[in-house]
Design a protein around this motif. Structure first.
Motif, short mmCIF file in Angstrom:
data_model
loop_
_atom_site.label_atom_id
_atom_site.label_comp_id
_atom_site.label_asym_id
_atom_site.label_seq_id
_atom_site.Cartn_x
_atom_site.Cartn_y
_atom_site.Cartn_z
N CYS A 196 -4.02 5.21 -3.53
CA CYS A 196 -4.43 3.83 -3.30
C CYS A 196 -4.96 3.68 -1.89
O CYS A 196 -4.82 4.57 -1.05
CB CYS A 196 -3.28 2.87 -3.56
N GLY A 197 -5.57 2.55 -1.66
CA GLY A 197 -6.14 2.24 -0.36
C GLY A 197 -7.58 2.70 -0.27
O GLY A 197 -8.08 3.47 -1.09
N HIS A 198 -8.24 2.17 0.72
CA HIS A 198 -9.61 2.56 1.04
C HIS A 198 -9.86 2.16 2.48
O HIS A 198 -9.10 1.38 3.07
CB HIS A 198 -10.62 1.92 0.08
N LEU A 221 0.83 -1.20 0.00
CA LEU A 221 0.00 0.00 0.00
C LEU A 221 0.87 1.26 0.00
O LEU A 221 0.62 2.20 -0.76
CB LEU A 221 -0.92 -0.01 1.21
N LEU A 222 1.90 1.27 0.81
CA LEU A 222 2.79 2.43 0.86
C LEU A 222 3.62 2.54 -0.41
O LEU A 222 3.81 3.64 -0.94
CB LEU A 222 3.68 2.35 2.10
N ARG A 241 -5.42 5.23 3.58
CA ARG A 241 -5.34 5.67 2.18
C ARG A 241 -4.05 6.46 2.04
O ARG A 241 -3.67 7.21 2.92
CB ARG A 241 -6.54 6.55 1.82
N VAL A 242 -3.38 6.29 0.91
CA VAL A 242 -2.07 6.92 0.68
C VAL A 242 -2.04 7.48 -0.73
O VAL A 242 -2.53 6.83 -1.66
CB VAL A 242 -0.92 5.87 0.86
N TRP A 243 -1.47 8.68 -0.90
CA TRP A 243 -1.34 9.25 -2.23
C TRP A 243 -0.24 10.31 -2.26
O TRP A 243 0.07 10.92 -1.25
CB TRP A 243 -2.67 9.85 -2.72
N PRO A 244 0.36 10.47 -3.44
CA PRO A 244 1.42 11.48 -3.59
C PRO A 244 0.81 12.82 -4.00
O PRO A 244 -0.26 12.87 -4.61
CB PRO A 244 2.26 10.91 -4.75
N THR A 245 1.49 13.89 -3.64
CA THR A 245 1.07 15.22 -4.09
C THR A 245 2.25 16.17 -3.91
O THR A 245 3.34 15.77 -3.51
CB THR A 245 -0.18 15.71 -3.30
N LYS A 246 2.01 17.42 -4.25
CA LYS A 246 3.03 18.47 -4.08
C LYS A 246 2.49 19.51 -3.11
O LYS A 246 1.31 19.88 -3.17
CB LYS A 246 3.33 19.16 -5.41
N VAL A 254 4.07 12.59 0.48
CA VAL A 254 3.14 11.46 0.50
C VAL A 254 2.16 11.74 1.62
O VAL A 254 2.57 12.01 2.76
CB VAL A 254 3.86 10.13 0.75
N LEU A 255 0.87 11.70 1.29
CA LEU A 255 -0.15 11.91 2.31
C LEU A 255 -0.70 10.56 2.73
O LEU A 255 -0.92 9.67 1.91
CB LEU A 255 -1.28 12.79 1.77
N MET A 256 -0.91 10.41 4.04
CA MET A 256 -1.50 9.20 4.60
C MET A 256 -2.73 9.62 5.40
O MET A 256 -2.61 10.39 6.36
CB MET A 256 -0.52 8.49 5.53
N ALA A 257 -3.88 9.14 4.99
CA ALA A 257 -5.12 9.38 5.72
C ALA A 257 -5.42 8.13 6.53
O ALA A 257 -5.58 7.04 5.97
CB ALA A 257 -6.26 9.70 4.77
#
Length: 158
Positions: A67-69, A58-59, A73-78, A85-88
């Motif tokens: 990805c994730g639910h 997942l990471l 949930r993990v996703w890249p951004t600026k 990398v954001l982790m909710a």
């Protein structure tokens, strides 16, 4: 097989609002003896650290695309031109949005992938060997494997 631990301490940002975040000391940990999981501890220098465990895959995927639910949930951004990398994370105790430097997370993940390459995790668990040992016949099994009701047919015309 000896177990390897790959750790990295870093400072994450707990996002409180689009304008405000606070630093959170954290530790990323990977153990070759638990090859499918990553462990993240937050508030590592406090009296009550918070621990999360979720799939390494997942990471790894979350560094490149959302990805994730559910709980993780993990996703890249600026953010301000920096890759993060954001982790909710969601639990019955509450929700948290954490921001991690993408370069540090990626470098740490690379180290874990060198220790246990993707696709070889199951080999590390030794499940095949354990299952073979569990299912191996024992001498006492002969008693159970015999036919308890001999045939009524006599042999050689008896």
């Amino acid at each position: 097989m000896p177990h390897t631990v790959v750790e990295r301490e870093l400072e994450l940002q707990l996002v409180l609002s689009p304008e405000r975040s606070i630093p959170v000391p954290a530790r990323l940990a990977y153990r070759s003896g638990d090859p499918f999981a990553v462990h993240v501890s937050f508030h590592i220098n406090s009296e009550h650290p918070v621990h999360w465990t979720f799939a390494r895959e997942l990471l790894v995927e979350g560094v490149f695309r959302p990805c994730g639910h559910g709980d993780v949930r993990v996703w890249p951004t600026k953010v301000d031109g920096r890759g993060v990398v954001l982790m909710a994370l969601s639990s019955p105790d509450g929700d948290a949005l954490l921001e991690a430097p993408a370069a540090l997370v990626s470098a740490w993940l690379e180290r874990t992938l060198r220790v246990v390459p993707p696709g070889t995790e199951a080999e590390r668990l030794g499940l095949d060997e354990a299952l073979a040992e569990l299912l191996a016949p024992l001498p006492a099994d002969d008693l159970w494997l015999r036919d308890p009701w001999p045939s009524d047919e006599s042999k050689d015309g008896e």
